[in-house]
Design a protein around this motif. Structure first.
Motif, PDB file in Angstrom:
ATOM      1  N   MET A   1     -41.901   0.905-137.624  1.00 28.31           N
ATOM      2  CA  MET A   1     -42.756   0.707-136.442  1.00 28.31           C
ATOM      3  C   MET A   1     -41.893   0.636-135.178  1.00 28.31           C
ATOM      4  O   MET A   1     -40.915  -0.103-135.123  1.00 28.31           O
ATOM      5  CB  MET A   1     -43.540  -0.584-136.587  1.00 28.31           C
ATOM      6  N   ILE A   2     -42.297   1.394-134.162  1.00 30.62           N
ATOM      7  CA  ILE A   2     -41.514   1.493-132.937  1.00 30.62           C
ATOM      8  C   ILE A   2     -41.409   0.144-132.226  1.00 30.62           C
ATOM      9  O   ILE A   2     -40.377  -0.204-131.649  1.00 30.62           O
ATOM     10  CB  ILE A   2     -42.120   2.559-131.990  1.00 30.62           C
ATOM     11  N   PHE A   3     -42.453  -0.683-132.300  1.00 32.06           N
ATOM     12  CA  PHE A   3     -42.423  -1.953-131.583  1.00 32.06           C
ATOM     13  C   PHE A   3     -41.520  -2.985-132.262  1.00 32.06           C
ATOM     14  O   PHE A   3     -40.917  -3.819-131.583  1.00 32.06           O
ATOM     15  CB  PHE A   3     -43.843  -2.484-131.384  1.00 32.06           C
ATOM     16  N   ASP A   4     -41.427  -2.927-133.563  1.00 29.36           N
ATOM     17  CA  ASP A   4     -40.480  -3.798-134.270  1.00 29.36           C
ATOM     18  C   ASP A   4     -39.052  -3.441-133.868  1.00 29.36           C
ATOM     19  O   ASP A   4     -38.219  -4.318-133.635  1.00 29.36           O
ATOM     20  CB  ASP A   4     -40.641  -3.655-135.785  1.00 29.36           C
ATOM     21  N   HIS A   5     -38.795  -2.134-133.784  1.00 33.30           N
ATOM     22  CA  HIS A   5     -37.465  -1.660-133.382  1.00 33.30           C
ATOM     23  C   HIS A   5     -37.155  -2.099-131.948  1.00 33.30           C
ATOM     24  O   HIS A   5     -36.055  -2.584-131.658  1.00 33.30           O
ATOM     25  CB  HIS A   5     -37.390  -0.140-133.492  1.00 33.30           C
ATOM     26  N   LEU A   6     -38.126  -1.934-131.045  1.00 35.77           N
ATOM     27  CA  LEU A   6     -37.906  -2.300-129.648  1.00 35.77           C
ATOM     28  C   LEU A   6     -37.627  -3.795-129.500  1.00 35.77           C
ATOM     29  O   LEU A   6     -36.718  -4.190-128.759  1.00 35.77           O
ATOM     30  CB  LEU A   6     -39.122  -1.914-128.806  1.00 35.77           C
ATOM     31  N   LYS A   7     -38.394  -4.602-130.184  1.00 40.60           N
ATOM     32  CA  LYS A   7     -38.200  -6.051-130.082  1.00 40.60           C
ATOM     33  C   LYS A   7     -36.798  -6.438-130.523  1.00 40.60           C
ATOM     34  O   LYS A   7     -36.120  -7.238-129.868  1.00 40.60           O
ATOM     35  CB  LYS A   7     -39.246  -6.778-130.927  1.00 40.60           C
ATOM     36  N   LYS A   8     -36.349  -5.864-131.624  1.00 40.46           N
ATOM     37  CA  LYS A   8     -35.033  -6.193-132.159  1.00 40.46           C
ATOM     38  C   LYS A   8     -33.915  -5.644-131.274  1.00 40.46           C
ATOM     39  O   LYS A   8     -32.918  -6.324-131.015  1.00 40.46           O
ATOM     40  CB  LYS A   8     -34.906  -5.627-133.580  1.00 40.46           C
ATOM     41  N   SER A   9     -34.096  -4.420-130.783  1.00 34.46           N
ATOM     42  CA  SER A   9     -33.039  -3.745-130.024  1.00 34.46           C
ATOM     43  C   SER A   9     -32.893  -4.248-128.599  1.00 34.46           C
ATOM     44  O   SER A   9     -31.871  -3.998-127.962  1.00 34.46           O
ATOM     45  CB  SER A   9     -33.299  -2.234-130.008  1.00 34.46           C
ATOM     46  N   THR A  10     -33.924  -4.923-128.104  1.00 36.80           N
ATOM     47  CA  THR A  10     -33.867  -5.411-126.713  1.00 36.80           C
ATOM     48  C   THR A  10     -33.729  -6.926-126.630  1.00 36.80           C
ATOM     49  O   THR A  10     -33.707  -7.479-125.528  1.00 36.80           O
ATOM     50  CB  THR A  10     -35.147  -4.994-125.945  1.00 36.80           C
ATOM     51  N   GLN A  11     -33.615  -7.587-127.766  1.00 30.86           N
ATOM     52  CA  GLN A  11     -33.635  -9.049-127.782  1.00 30.86           C
ATOM     53  C   GLN A  11     -32.549  -9.676-126.917  1.00 30.86           C
ATOM     54  O   GLN A  11     -32.782 -10.651-126.198  1.00 30.86           O
ATOM     55  CB  GLN A  11     -33.501  -9.563-129.221  1.00 30.86           C
ATOM     56  N   GLU A  12     -31.352  -9.116-126.971  1.00 31.23           N
ATOM     57  CA  GLU A  12     -30.238  -9.692-126.209  1.00 31.23           C
ATOM     58  C   GLU A  12     -30.506  -9.658-124.711  1.00 31.23           C
ATOM     59  O   GLU A  12     -30.365 -10.681-124.017  1.00 31.23           O
ATOM     60  CB  GLU A  12     -28.942  -8.947-126.526  1.00 31.23           C
ATOM     61  N   LEU A  13     -30.888  -8.491-124.186  1.00 32.99           N
ATOM     62  CA  LEU A  13     -31.162  -8.388-122.750  1.00 32.99           C
ATOM     63  C   LEU A  13     -32.429  -9.150-122.368  1.00 32.99           C
ATOM     64  O   LEU A  13     -32.523  -9.691-121.262  1.00 32.99           O
ATOM     65  CB  LEU A  13     -31.277  -6.918-122.335  1.00 32.99           C
ATOM     66  N   HIS A  14     -33.374  -9.193-123.277  1.00 36.25           N
ATOM     67  CA  HIS A  14     -34.590  -9.976-123.051  1.00 36.25           C
ATOM     68  C   HIS A  14     -34.228 -11.439-122.836  1.00 36.25           C
ATOM     69  O   HIS A  14     -34.701 -12.079-121.882  1.00 36.25           O
ATOM     70  CB  HIS A  14     -35.527  -9.815-124.254  1.00 36.25           C
ATOM     71  N   ASN A  15     -33.382 -11.968-123.694  1.00 41.21           N
ATOM     72  CA  ASN A  15     -32.953 -13.364-123.583  1.00 41.21           C
ATOM     73  C   ASN A  15     -32.188 -13.609-122.288  1.00 41.21           C
ATOM     74  O   ASN A  15     -32.347 -14.652-121.646  1.00 41.21           O
ATOM     75  CB  ASN A  15     -32.087 -13.749-124.779  1.00 41.21           C
ATOM     76  N   GLU A  16     -31.345 -12.660-121.909  1.00 38.14           N
ATOM     77  CA  GLU A  16     -30.574 -12.802-120.669  1.00 38.14           C
ATOM     78  C   GLU A  16     -31.506 -12.850-119.461  1.00 38.14           C
ATOM     79  O   GLU A  16     -31.312 -13.653-118.546  1.00 38.14           O
ATOM     80  CB  GLU A  16     -29.589 -11.642-120.526  1.00 38.14           C
TER      81      GLU A  16
END
Length: 198
Positions: A1-16
């Motif tokens: 699922m594309i959204f699972d991938h996006l959530k995982k792949s953007t987590q670091e910058l999201h947290n920042e």
């Protein structure tokens, strides 16, 4: 699922990006009106340039995504700022520099902008408990439109999933990460300028 991938792949910058967000003062109910003004200004500077970019490249969008190439968020913030005596046209905006222009990249940016509104629902709920904000008129950006916000988010996700086979995973992730990085940049931009309006 594309959204699972996006959530995982953007987590670091999201947290920042979240680490620089002053919304925590709403969540702990300590925010003052002046700090709330700063929060709106920073949000305006975060969304407006991205919305400009999406709207300028509306011709790249297809399959019903044009409805997301609008100024849905910045127009609401403009109304809130006006009620607080701030003219949005007078604000200096940070510059967004995209890495590319294609459908996947644009969808990555929209993913961040639309997804962030889900967190906005939690903030709007807490605003009612903020002693210093009780005299504010009904806010347009941080509002309690739970049903409409959820419908918009779910509608976006469904449209993306319908064309998932047409989406470049690296490019949509790049768009999302660039959007999160820009949110962080906007917070630093206004913090350094010390924009406090009275």
């Amino acid at each position: 699922m594309i959204f699972d991938h996006l959530k995982k792949s953007t987590q670091e910058l999201h947290n920042e990006a979240e680490a620089y967000n002053d919304a925590s003062k709403v969540l702990d109910n300590s925010i003052t009106v002046e700090e709330y003004k700063d929060l709106l200004i920073t949000n305006y500077g975060s969304y407006k340039p991205l919305e400009n970019f999406i709207a300028d490249n509306n011709d790249v969008l297809n399959n019903g995504f044009s409805s997301f190439a609008e100024f849905h968020k910045s127009k609401r913030i403009e109304k809130d700022l006006k009620c607080l005596g701030i003219i949005s046209a007078d604000l200096e905006l940070p510059i967004f520099k995209p890495n590319m222009v294609n459908l996947s990249y644009l969808l990555g940016i929209i993913y961040v902008m639309e997804g962030s509104m889900m967190g906005g629902l939690m903030i709007s709920k807490q605003m009612q408990k903020c002693e210093h904000l009780t005299t504010l008129p009904d806010q347009k950006f941080f509002n309690r439109e739970v049903t409409q916000t959820l419908e918009r988010w779910n509608g976006f996700k469904e449209k993306v999933e319908d064309i998932e086979n047409q989406i470049n995973t690296e490019e949509i992730t790049s768009g999302a990460n660039d959007a999160f990085a820009f949110f962080k940049k906007a917070h630093i931009f206004y913090s350094e300028k010390k924009f406090l309006f009275s």
